[in-house]
Motif scaffolding. Structure first.
Motif, PDB file in Angstrom:
ATOM      1  N   ILE A 155       0.875  -1.172   0.000  1.00 13.95           N
ATOM      2  CA  ILE A 155       0.000   0.000   0.000  1.00 13.95           C
ATOM      3  C   ILE A 155       0.914   1.223   0.000  1.00 13.95           C
ATOM      4  O   ILE A 155       1.520   1.554   1.014  1.00 13.95           O
ATOM      5  CB  ILE A 155      -0.919   0.017   1.236  1.00 13.95           C
ATOM      6  CG1 ILE A 155      -1.765  -1.248   1.288  1.00 13.95           C
ATOM      7  CG2 ILE A 155      -1.780   1.259   1.242  1.00 13.95           C
ATOM      8  CD1 ILE A 155      -2.543  -1.421   2.555  1.00 13.95           C
ATOM      9  N   GLY A 156       1.019   1.837  -1.152  1.00 15.34           N
ATOM     10  CA  GLY A 156       1.909   2.991  -1.267  1.00 15.34           C
ATOM     11  C   GLY A 156       3.355   2.569  -1.057  1.00 15.34           C
ATOM     12  O   GLY A 156       3.867   1.698  -1.734  1.00 15.34           O
ATOM     13  N   ASP A 157       4.015   3.206  -0.097  1.00 15.54           N
ATOM     14  CA  ASP A 157       5.408   2.872   0.202  1.00 15.54           C
ATOM     15  C   ASP A 157       5.524   1.712   1.192  1.00 15.54           C
ATOM     16  O   ASP A 157       6.609   1.178   1.387  1.00 15.54           O
ATOM     17  CB  ASP A 157       6.125   4.088   0.785  1.00 15.54           C
ATOM     18  CG  ASP A 157       6.315   5.179  -0.260  1.00 15.54           C
ATOM     19  OD1 ASP A 157       6.330   4.840  -1.466  1.00 15.54           O
ATOM     20  OD2 ASP A 157       6.449   6.352   0.124  1.00 15.54           O
ATOM     21  N   LEU A 158       4.437   1.339   1.819  1.00 16.54           N
ATOM     22  CA  LEU A 158       4.436   0.270   2.810  1.00 16.54           C
ATOM     23  C   LEU A 158       4.171  -1.074   2.130  1.00 16.54           C
ATOM     24  O   LEU A 158       3.192  -1.244   1.410  1.00 16.54           O
ATOM     25  CB  LEU A 158       3.346   0.528   3.861  1.00 16.54           C
ATOM     26  CG  LEU A 158       3.187  -0.535   4.940  1.00 16.54           C
ATOM     27  CD1 LEU A 158       4.419  -0.579   5.822  1.00 16.54           C
ATOM     28  CD2 LEU A 158       1.953  -0.263   5.759  1.00 16.54           C
ATOM     29  N   SER A 159       5.059  -2.037   2.338  1.00 15.66           N
ATOM     30  CA  SER A 159       4.850  -3.376   1.793  1.00 15.66           C
ATOM     31  C   SER A 159       4.995  -4.396   2.918  1.00 15.66           C
ATOM     32  O   SER A 159       5.885  -4.306   3.746  1.00 15.66           O
ATOM     33  CB  SER A 159       5.845  -3.682   0.674  1.00 15.66           C
ATOM     34  OG  SER A 159       7.150  -3.691   1.174  1.00 15.66           O
ATOM     35  N   VAL A 160       4.079  -5.344   2.917  1.00 15.11           N
ATOM     36  CA  VAL A 160       4.058  -6.367   3.959  1.00 15.11           C
ATOM     37  C   VAL A 160       4.201  -7.727   3.295  1.00 15.11           C
ATOM     38  O   VAL A 160       3.433  -8.077   2.401  1.00 15.11           O
ATOM     39  CB  VAL A 160       2.742  -6.309   4.766  1.00 15.11           C
ATOM     40  CG1 VAL A 160       2.706  -7.408   5.796  1.00 15.11           C
ATOM     41  CG2 VAL A 160       2.566  -4.947   5.398  1.00 15.11           C
ATOM     42  N   GLU A 161       5.192  -8.478   3.728  1.00 15.32           N
ATOM     43  CA  GLU A 161       5.412  -9.818   3.199  1.00 15.32           C
ATOM     44  C   GLU A 161       5.543 -10.772   4.378  1.00 15.32           C
ATOM     45  O   GLU A 161       6.389 -10.592   5.243  1.00 15.32           O
ATOM     46  CB  GLU A 161       6.687  -9.856   2.362  1.00 15.32           C
ATOM     47  CG  GLU A 161       6.967 -11.197   1.765  1.00 15.32           C
ATOM     48  CD  GLU A 161       8.231 -11.187   0.907  1.00 15.32           C
ATOM     49  OE1 GLU A 161       8.636 -12.270   0.508  1.00 15.32           O
ATOM     50  OE2 GLU A 161       8.785 -10.115   0.657  1.00 15.32           O
ATOM     51  N   THR A 162       4.682 -11.757   4.409  1.00 12.69           N
ATOM     52  CA  THR A 162       4.741 -12.746   5.482  1.00 12.69           C
ATOM     53  C   THR A 162       4.957 -14.122   4.885  1.00 12.69           C
ATOM     54  O   THR A 162       4.386 -14.455   3.854  1.00 12.69           O
ATOM     55  CB  THR A 162       3.442 -12.766   6.312  1.00 12.69           C
ATOM     56  OG1 THR A 162       2.370 -13.097   5.455  1.00 12.69           O
ATOM     57  CG2 THR A 162       3.192 -11.430   6.967  1.00 12.69           C
ATOM     58  N   GLN A 163       5.759 -14.895   5.523  1.00  7.14           N
ATOM     59  CA  GLN A 163       6.031 -16.265   5.089  1.00  7.14           C
ATOM     60  C   GLN A 163       5.848 -17.169   6.297  1.00  7.14           C
ATOM     61  O   GLN A 163       6.698 -17.245   7.169  1.00  7.14           O
ATOM     62  CB  GLN A 163       7.455 -16.378   4.539  1.00  7.14           C
ATOM     63  CG  GLN A 163       7.794 -17.709   3.927  1.00  7.14           C
ATOM     64  CD  GLN A 163       7.251 -17.862   2.527  1.00  7.14           C
ATOM     65  OE1 GLN A 163       6.877 -16.896   1.888  1.00  7.14           O
ATOM     66  NE2 GLN A 163       7.189 -19.072   2.059  1.00  7.14           N
ATOM     67  N   ASP A 164       4.713 -17.833   6.380  1.00  8.77           N
ATOM     68  CA  ASP A 164       4.423 -18.740   7.481  1.00  8.77           C
ATOM     69  C   ASP A 164       4.546 -20.165   6.962  1.00  8.77           C
ATOM     70  O   ASP A 164       3.715 -20.622   6.185  1.00  8.77           O
ATOM     71  CB  ASP A 164       3.019 -18.489   8.039  1.00  8.77           C
ATOM     72  CG  ASP A 164       2.733 -19.334   9.245  1.00  8.77           C
ATOM     73  OD1 ASP A 164       3.689 -19.802   9.886  1.00  8.77           O
ATOM     74  OD2 ASP A 164       1.547 -19.535   9.545  1.00  8.77           O
ATOM     75  N   ASN A 165       5.608 -20.857   7.373  1.00  6.34           N
ATOM     76  CA  ASN A 165       5.879 -22.195   6.862  1.00  6.34           C
ATOM     77  C   ASN A 165       5.457 -23.292   7.824  1.00  6.34           C
ATOM     78  O   ASN A 165       5.814 -24.442   7.629  1.00  6.34           O
ATOM     79  CB  ASN A 165       7.368 -22.338   6.551  1.00  6.34           C
ATOM     80  CG  ASN A 165       7.783 -21.465   5.401  1.00  6.34           C
ATOM     81  OD1 ASN A 165       6.995 -21.191   4.522  1.00  6.34           O
ATOM     82  ND2 ASN A 165       9.016 -21.017   5.411  1.00  6.34           N
TER      83      ASN A 165
END
Length: 67
Positions: A33-43
């Motif tokens: 969202i705009g300059d904010l990026s969220v990446e989650t990796q739940d293994n």
């Protein structure tokens, strides 16, 4: 009957193992969202799936040895 159980366990085991490895290495979606990026990796689920696949394979091998 015993051969059917062994074959079923082996097929299910290899299927779970392949699916678990795929979910482990497949990238998760990235939310930005705009300059904010969220990446989650739940293994956690991938490790559980791989473990169940290995257990099914081992049970299939043991079921083939028992008479």
């Amino acid at each position: 009957m015993n051969k059917t159980v062994k074959t079923s366990l082996m097929v299910v085991g290899f299927g779970l193992l392949i699916y678990g490895i795929y979910t482990l290495i497949a990238p998760e979606p990235l939310v930005s969202i705009g300059d904010l990026s969220v990446e989650t990796q739940d293994n956690t689920d991938a490790y559980t799936t791989i473990a169940f696949g290995l257990i099914a394979i081992v049970l299939g091998l043991v079921a083939g040895k028992r008479k």
